[in-house]
Motif scaffolding. Structure first.
Motif, PDB file in Angstrom:
ATOM      1  N   TYR A  33       0.826  -1.214   0.000  1.00 38.84           N
ATOM      2  CA  TYR A  33       0.000   0.000   0.000  1.00 38.84           C
ATOM      3  C   TYR A  33       0.860   1.263   0.000  1.00 38.84           C
ATOM      4  N   TYR A  34       1.763   1.374   0.952  1.00 37.90           N
ATOM      5  CA  TYR A  34       2.556   2.601   1.065  1.00 37.90           C
ATOM      6  C   TYR A  34       3.479   2.797  -0.138  1.00 37.90           C
ATOM      7  N   ASN A  35       4.037   1.709  -0.645  1.00 40.43           N
ATOM      8  CA  ASN A  35       4.887   1.824  -1.824  1.00 40.43           C
ATOM      9  C   ASN A  35       4.083   2.296  -3.035  1.00 40.43           C
ATOM     10  N   GLU A  36       2.856   1.795  -3.170  1.00 39.40           N
ATOM     11  CA  GLU A  36       2.012   2.189  -4.296  1.00 39.40           C
ATOM     12  C   GLU A  36       1.575   3.649  -4.180  1.00 39.40           C
ATOM     13  N   ILE A  37       1.229   4.090  -2.981  1.00 43.57           N
ATOM     14  CA  ILE A  37       0.827   5.479  -2.790  1.00 43.57           C
ATOM     15  C   ILE A  37       2.007   6.407  -3.042  1.00 43.57           C
ATOM     16  N   PHE A  38       3.201   6.001  -2.617  1.00 42.53           N
ATOM     17  CA  PHE A  38       4.401   6.790  -2.908  1.00 42.53           C
ATOM     18  C   PHE A  38       4.599   6.911  -4.416  1.00 42.53           C
ATOM     19  N   ARG A  39       4.445   5.798  -5.122  1.00 39.83           N
ATOM     20  CA  ARG A  39       4.610   5.812  -6.582  1.00 39.83           C
ATOM     21  C   ARG A  39       3.592   6.741  -7.234  1.00 39.83           C
ATOM     22  N   ILE A  40       2.330   6.643  -6.812  1.00 38.68           N
ATOM     23  CA  ILE A  40       1.271   7.462  -7.406  1.00 38.68           C
ATOM     24  C   ILE A  40       1.498   8.940  -7.130  1.00 38.68           C
ATOM     25  N   GLU A  41       1.818   9.261  -5.875  1.00 36.13           N
ATOM     26  CA  GLU A  41       1.999  10.661  -5.505  1.00 36.13           C
ATOM     27  C   GLU A  41       3.185  11.297  -6.234  1.00 36.13           C
ATOM     28  N   THR A  42       4.229  10.528  -6.480  1.00 33.17           N
ATOM     29  CA  THR A  42       5.419  11.093  -7.111  1.00 33.17           C
ATOM     30  C   THR A  42       5.284  11.236  -8.626  1.00 33.17           C
ATOM     31  N   LEU A  48      -6.358  -0.227 -11.121  1.00 34.67           N
ATOM     32  CA  LEU A  48      -6.498  -1.063  -9.929  1.00 34.67           C
ATOM     33  C   LEU A  48      -7.655  -2.051 -10.096  1.00 34.67           C
ATOM     34  N   LYS A  49      -8.774  -1.571 -10.617  1.00 34.34           N
ATOM     35  CA  LYS A  49      -9.942  -2.433 -10.817  1.00 34.34           C
ATOM     36  C   LYS A  49      -9.640  -3.547 -11.813  1.00 34.34           C
ATOM     37  N   GLN A  50      -8.920  -3.202 -12.876  1.00 37.86           N
ATOM     38  CA  GLN A  50      -8.583  -4.192 -13.891  1.00 37.86           C
ATOM     39  C   GLN A  50      -7.665  -5.268 -13.335  1.00 37.86           C
ATOM     40  N   GLU A  51      -6.678  -4.840 -12.562  1.00 35.58           N
ATOM     41  CA  GLU A  51      -5.761  -5.788 -11.931  1.00 35.58           C
ATOM     42  C   GLU A  51      -6.509  -6.703 -10.961  1.00 35.58           C
ATOM     43  N   PHE A  52      -7.402  -6.098 -10.183  1.00 32.27           N
ATOM     44  CA  PHE A  52      -8.200  -6.865  -9.222  1.00 32.27           C
ATOM     45  C   PHE A  52      -9.053  -7.901  -9.941  1.00 32.27           C
ATOM     46  N   LYS A  53      -9.673  -7.488 -11.039  1.00 33.60           N
ATOM     47  CA  LYS A  53     -10.555  -8.382 -11.786  1.00 33.60           C
ATOM     48  C   LYS A  53      -9.793  -9.538 -12.408  1.00 33.60           C
ATOM     49  N   GLU A  54      -8.609  -9.250 -12.940  1.00 30.96           N
ATOM     50  CA  GLU A  54      -7.842 -10.267 -13.653  1.00 30.96           C
ATOM     51  C   GLU A  54      -7.120 -11.238 -12.727  1.00 30.96           C
ATOM     52  N   HIS A  55      -6.609 -10.743 -11.615  1.00 29.79           N
ATOM     53  CA  HIS A  55      -5.713 -11.565 -10.798  1.00 29.79           C
ATOM     54  C   HIS A  55      -6.272 -11.998  -9.440  1.00 29.79           C
ATOM     55  N   ILE A  56      -7.369 -11.386  -8.995  1.00 36.04           N
ATOM     56  CA  ILE A  56      -7.850 -11.694  -7.653  1.00 36.04           C
ATOM     57  C   ILE A  56      -9.312 -12.119  -7.633  1.00 36.04           C
ATOM     58  N   TYR A  57     -10.176 -11.260  -8.144  1.00 32.48           N
ATOM     59  CA  TYR A  57     -11.623 -11.425  -7.983  1.00 32.48           C
ATOM     60  C   TYR A  57     -12.145 -12.762  -8.498  1.00 32.48           C
ATOM     61  N   ARG A  91      -2.144  -8.685  -1.041  1.00 35.50           N
ATOM     62  CA  ARG A  91      -2.630  -7.864  -2.146  1.00 35.50           C
ATOM     63  C   ARG A  91      -4.101  -7.495  -1.958  1.00 35.50           C
ATOM     64  N   ILE A  92      -4.907  -8.405  -1.431  1.00 35.59           N
ATOM     65  CA  ILE A  92      -6.311  -8.102  -1.155  1.00 35.59           C
ATOM     66  C   ILE A  92      -6.418  -6.967  -0.142  1.00 35.59           C
ATOM     67  N   LEU A  93      -5.639  -7.066   0.954  1.00 33.50           N
ATOM     68  CA  LEU A  93      -5.661  -6.039   1.992  1.00 33.50           C
ATOM     69  C   LEU A  93      -5.161  -4.704   1.457  1.00 33.50           C
ATOM     70  N   ALA A  94      -4.090  -4.744   0.671  1.00 36.18           N
ATOM     71  CA  ALA A  94      -3.524  -3.515   0.116  1.00 36.18           C
ATOM     72  C   ALA A  94      -4.492  -2.851  -0.849  1.00 36.18           C
ATOM     73  N   ASN A  95      -5.122  -3.642  -1.707  1.00 34.31           N
ATOM     74  CA  ASN A  95      -6.039  -3.085  -2.698  1.00 34.31           C
ATOM     75  C   ASN A  95      -7.204  -2.347  -2.062  1.00 34.31           C
ATOM     76  N   GLU A  96      -7.682  -2.834  -0.921  1.00 38.16           N
ATOM     77  CA  GLU A  96      -8.783  -2.161  -0.234  1.00 38.16           C
ATOM     78  C   GLU A  96      -8.373  -0.752   0.188  1.00 38.16           C
ATOM     79  N   ASN A 102      -9.679   2.974  -1.398  1.00 36.25           N
ATOM     80  CA  ASN A 102     -10.214   4.070  -0.582  1.00 36.25           C
ATOM     81  C   ASN A 102      -9.428   5.360  -0.808  1.00 36.25           C
ATOM     82  N   TYR A 103      -8.120   5.225  -0.922  1.00 36.34           N
ATOM     83  CA  TYR A 103      -7.260   6.384  -1.181  1.00 36.34           C
ATOM     84  C   TYR A 103      -7.606   7.031  -2.517  1.00 36.34           C
ATOM     85  N   LEU A 104      -7.759   6.234  -3.567  1.00 35.95           N
ATOM     86  CA  LEU A 104      -8.023   6.763  -4.904  1.00 35.95           C
ATOM     87  C   LEU A 104      -9.398   7.402  -5.011  1.00 35.95           C
ATOM     88  N   THR A 105     -10.412   6.764  -4.425  1.00 36.13           N
ATOM     89  CA  THR A 105     -11.755   7.341  -4.502  1.00 36.13           C
ATOM     90  C   THR A 105     -11.833   8.656  -3.746  1.00 36.13           C
TER      91      THR A 105
END
Length: 280
Positions: A75-84, A105-114, A166-171, A175-178
């Motif tokens: 989560y924190y690594n992804e938010i750092f990447r997005i913010e920068t 994020l939704k596409q990744e979730f759909k393809e690899h997790i959901y 990944r499930i926990l991080a995606n949640e 929330n951060y993106l919305t």
């Protein structure tokens, strides 16, 4: 090995410390990424050295404890990447950027997790296949796993612990993106259609509410002090339908106020004493 509650508490304490010491989200996410990476490394060293007492302890670690650390790190690594890489601070380009990140994020979730059997297993709270999913060396390659299964550290992973992470991080990332896309709408949506709260709204300044939030957090009166500023802030944003923006930055400005730094809390104390006097 530390318990799940101990690990969660340790991470939250670090989150609060870093949020107090940093001025910007980029700095905060970077510091948390370094901390969690080191925590994961030291945890790995402990596991390789000490091992587990029994299969129950091993399952608990790979189902609950490690995913908490790894999920927060993702989560924190992804938010750092997005913010920068965010191009601007406001406007249509800003919203378009975060909407693109959310779609990704939704596409990744759909393809690899959901769509996976494991996701339904984990979400349903089942435990009948835990020995298969959370014991090292029991990966079933007939399930058609992702190719990165061959790259994992088999001494410190069962493959599925990273799925949980990944499930926990995606949640959290969701929330951060919305919230970034539309703070007002995202907080109101969490209320669903609760008509009983429509007449409840905050009538003082945002800084006043932030001061109250930090006071409640500092005193440890919510959930025994075991939840962080972000979650408490989210609750108040939902309750009062008010976006508070970067509360950490606002708090740092409060610390530099001339005169009293707790003007709103002082006002509350005075108002309550006056109200008490009326009943005498």
């Amino acid at each position: 090995m530390k318990s799940l509650n101990s690990i969660i508490s340790e991470i939250r304490i670090k989150e609060d410390q870093v949020s107090r010491e940093t001025l910007h989200l980029i700095d905060e996410t970077y510091q948390m990424t370094l901390y969690l990476k080191e925590l994961l490394n030291t945890t790995r060293e402990h596991i390789l050295k000490e091992g587990f007492k029994n299969e129950t302890d091993e399952i608990e670690f790979f189902r609950n404890i490690k995913p908490q650390i790894l999920g927060q790190l993702i989560y924190y690594n992804e938010i750092f990447r997005i913010e920068t890489i965010c191009p601007v601070k406001d406007g249509k380009m800003y919203q378009k950027f975060f909407m693109g990140q959310l779609q990704q994020l939704k596409q990744e979730f759909k393809e690899h997790i959901y769509s996976s059997h494991f996701y339904r297993y984990y979400r349903s709270g089942r435990s009948d296949r835990d020995q298969e999913y959370f014991i090292r060396g029991k990966i079933n390659y007939k399930d058609g796993l992702n190719s990165y299964v061959f790259e994992i550290d088999h001494q410190f992973s069962t493959y599925y612990d990273s799925k949980v992470a990944r499930i926990l991080a995606n949640e959290r990332i969701y929330n951060y993106l919305t919230t970034k896309i539309n703070p007002e709408e995202s907080t109101c949506l969490l209320l669903h259609s609760a008509e009983s709260t429509k007449d409840i709204f905050w009538t003082d300044s945002k800084n006043a509410l932030i001061e109250l939030i930090y006071a409640l957090h500092a005193s440890g009166v919510i959930s025994h002090g075991k939840i962080g500023i972000r979650k408490i802030t989210l609750v108040f944003q939902i309750l009062f339908r008010i976006p508070l923006g970067d509360v950490h930055h606002s708090f740092h400005r409060m610390k530099d106020r001339a005169g009293t730094r707790t003007s709103f809390l002082d006002h509350l104390k005075s108002s309550l004493e006056q109200y008490m006097d009326k009943g005498l």
